[in-house]
Design an enzyme around this catalytic site. Structure first.
Site, short mmCIF file in Angstrom:
data_model
loop_
_atom_site.label_atom_id
_atom_site.label_comp_id
_atom_site.label_asym_id
_atom_site.label_seq_id
_atom_site.Cartn_x
_atom_site.Cartn_y
_atom_site.Cartn_z
N SER A 1 -3.32 70.64 60.17
CA SER A 1 -3.87 69.54 59.37
C SER A 1 -2.78 68.61 58.86
CB SER A 1 -4.65 70.09 58.18
OG SER A 1 -3.80 70.87 57.34
N HIS B 1 -8.34 69.37 65.22
CA HIS B 1 -8.37 69.65 63.78
C HIS B 1 -9.78 69.66 63.23
CE1 HIS B 1 -7.74 68.18 59.46
NE2 HIS B 1 -7.57 69.48 59.48
N GLU C 1 -11.17 66.24 64.67
CA GLU C 1 -10.22 65.20 65.07
C GLU C 1 -9.47 65.69 66.32
OE1 GLU C 1 -8.95 63.15 60.87
OE2 GLU C 1 -8.00 65.05 61.38
N ASN D 1 -7.54 62.75 56.41
CA ASN D 1 -6.66 62.95 55.26
C ASN D 1 -5.87 61.68 54.93
OD1 ASN D 1 -7.35 65.58 54.62
ND2 ASN D 1 -5.93 66.44 56.12
#
Length: 512
Positions: A123, A144, A156, A194
């Site tokens: 991540s 991910h 992802e 993120n």
């Protein structure tokens, strides 16, 4: 060559059987893949196997999975990495340490076929850097997922700079087969989700550090006015300030101290003091037996106990002031219609990119009698009333009582260009625009990923279109002028589309 993501004989190896590995195993087994579980800790793979079977049986009992799918599930524990030699794909979900991941892939490359794809569920680490230690970096890719994997329907797909395009397409196809929305993201810090989430907590921390509003008031504005499920401080407490601060600092550092991602000193101090949120019993909020303790609302004065005053509403921003005029008309407040307020009138202004002080100076009003009202998000969920340093208590109380007369809560804040919720939303939209500008992900994928991965009420680019790109550009430019902080510099993507009157999802024709 690579695997066919729709093959009924697809064999997947999973190394690391913690929460993420178990989750990936669950959705893969439910989708009909043969799944091999491997973990270096004794008993971990067996525990994961039992857990996944239990979750699949529970899904059948609740009608979310058909019995034949459970009967077809092929899930087994293998004793070591050597048993993964015939896999078409191996996904690692081990500890988030670069050296450990590189060492694992070095071992796997000595065991698996050249056509086997190797995927990392990292991540925060660079897929390119992880792949730099591989003999065949062309087959290494980021895959991910988000925790809990079966519920967070997003994955992802992150190629490194040397990843084969065929591998990317195969992994995108596999993500969709597993029942998730698969989006392609560039190998940049934070990937897509993120990265896109940086504005929510960092701008809220900036507002808190300026003394504009208390943390619980910021949370209430973001839930009641902006429609988020949790406020930024509730969310940080839930995740844990040790985790959130580490992510904020990591992304800020990896982007060479990009001001847009600058964390707050307040969150660092709480982390350093061991106040980590729900897990420690206290963070921003206090938790008794795991339950967040609610802080009281600011008391609303009784209107009948206050001196009667007429209300003058500035006409400087007609579109912004119209909802306020309509509200006060419904509540029966006596409004003045003159170009200038009378000597005793309560003065209400509706700026967007100015604070209350700036509006007072622009319109040459009496600061003691002037407050600002945020109307950008409407006046139905929660209302924001902004003071300036000279606002007299009598007029503050009168404004609060008038705005709360129909029972809708009112939050008092200190001077702030852009109020609170619009500021946070503008920063969120601006970061998403920069993600689009840097081609980290396609506009449609940015919105889908943020909605699914972060639970925002709307994708950031769609949100920008709804609020008005030109308005948000004005707000960011106002913040930039006021603070002189490059944190607020508008993305080129936002500037061009706002000035041309285009949707923020509009791509250049060369990329459309």
């Amino acid at each position: 060559m690579t695997f066919d993501p729709n093959s009924p004989r697809l064999r997947l190896g999973i190394v690391g059987c913690g929460a993420m590995g178990r989750g990936i195993a669950q959705i893969a087994a439910a989708a009909g893949l043969e799944v091999l579980l491997c973990d270096s800790r004794d008993g971990a793979a067996e525990e994961a196997h039992a857990f996944v079977v239990q979750m699949l049986e529970r899904a059948v009992a609740k009608g979310r999975l058909q019995q034949p799918a459970l009967e077809r599930a092929r899930l087994r524990v293998v004793p070591g990495l050597e048993a993964l030699a015939d896999c078409d794909l191996v996904v690692e979900a081990i500890v988030e340490q670069l050296e450990a991941k590189q060492a694992l892939f070095t071992r796997l490359e000595g065991l698996v076929r050249d056509a086997c794809v190797l995927a990392t569920n990292t991540s925060s680490l660079s897929v390119t850097v992880i792949g730099a230690g591989c003999r065949r970096p062309q087959r290494l890719i980021g895959f991910h997922f988000f925790n809990p994997v079966p519920l967070m329907k997003l994955v992802e797909v992150v190629p490194g700079v040397r990843t084969d395009p065929a591998v990317v397409e195969a992994m995108l196809g596999l993500g969709w087969r597993l029942g998730h929305v698969a989006v392609r993201a560039s190998d940049t810090p934070g990937f897509l989700v993120n990265h896109a989430g940086r504005g929510f907590g960092t701008e809220a921390g900036r507002i808190l550090s300026e003394g504009i509003a208390d943390f619980h008031d910021i949370d209430r504005l973001m839930t009641d006015s902006a429609g988020f499920r949790l406020g930024p401080f509730e969310l940080m407490d839930l995740i844990g300030l040790d985790v959130t601060q580490a992510v904020m600092e990591s992304i800020h550092d990896q982007f060479y101290q990009e001001p847009r991602f600058r964390p707050s000193l307040i969150t660092r101090q709480l982390r350093d003091g061991g106040l980590l949120g729900r897990k420690s019993g206290q963070g921003f909020y206090r938790y008794d037996d795991g339950q967040q303790q609610t802080l009281p609302e600011t008391p609303v004065p009784e209107l009948a106990s206050l001196p009667a005053r007429p209300v003058w509403i500035s006409a400087r921003h007609p579109e912004a002031s119209a909802p306020l005029r309509a509200l006060l008309k419904r509540t029966g407040a006596r409004q003045e219609s003159g170009a200038r307020p009378s000597a005793q009138a309560l003065c209400l202004v509706t700026p967007l990119c100015r604070d209350c002080t700036g509006a007072v100076l622009d319109e040459q009003l009496d600061p003691a009698r002037t407050l600002a009202v945020d109307t950008l998000l409407g006046l139905e969920g929660r209302r924001t009333l902004m003071l300036n340093p000279a606002t007299a208590p009598e007029y503050r109380q009168l404004a609060q009582a008038l705005l709360a007369q129909d029972g809708v809560p009112v939050t008092l804040i200190n001077d702030s260009p852009g109020f609170v919720a619009p500021r946070i939303l503008a920063v969120i939209v601006n970061i998403a625009c920069e993600i689009a500008q840097q081609r980290i992900a396609a506009p449609a994928d940015i919105d889908r990923a943020v909605e699914l991965g972060l639970g925002y009420p709307q994708g950031p680019l769609a949100l920008g279109d709804r609020l008005g790109a030109a308005r948000l550009l004005d707000l960011l430019e106002g913040l930039h002028r006021f603070y002189g902080d490059p944190r607020y510099r508008p993305s080129a993507w936002l500037q061009r589309r706002a000035r041309l009157g285009l949707s923020l999802k509009t791509e250049e024709s060369r990329h459309a």
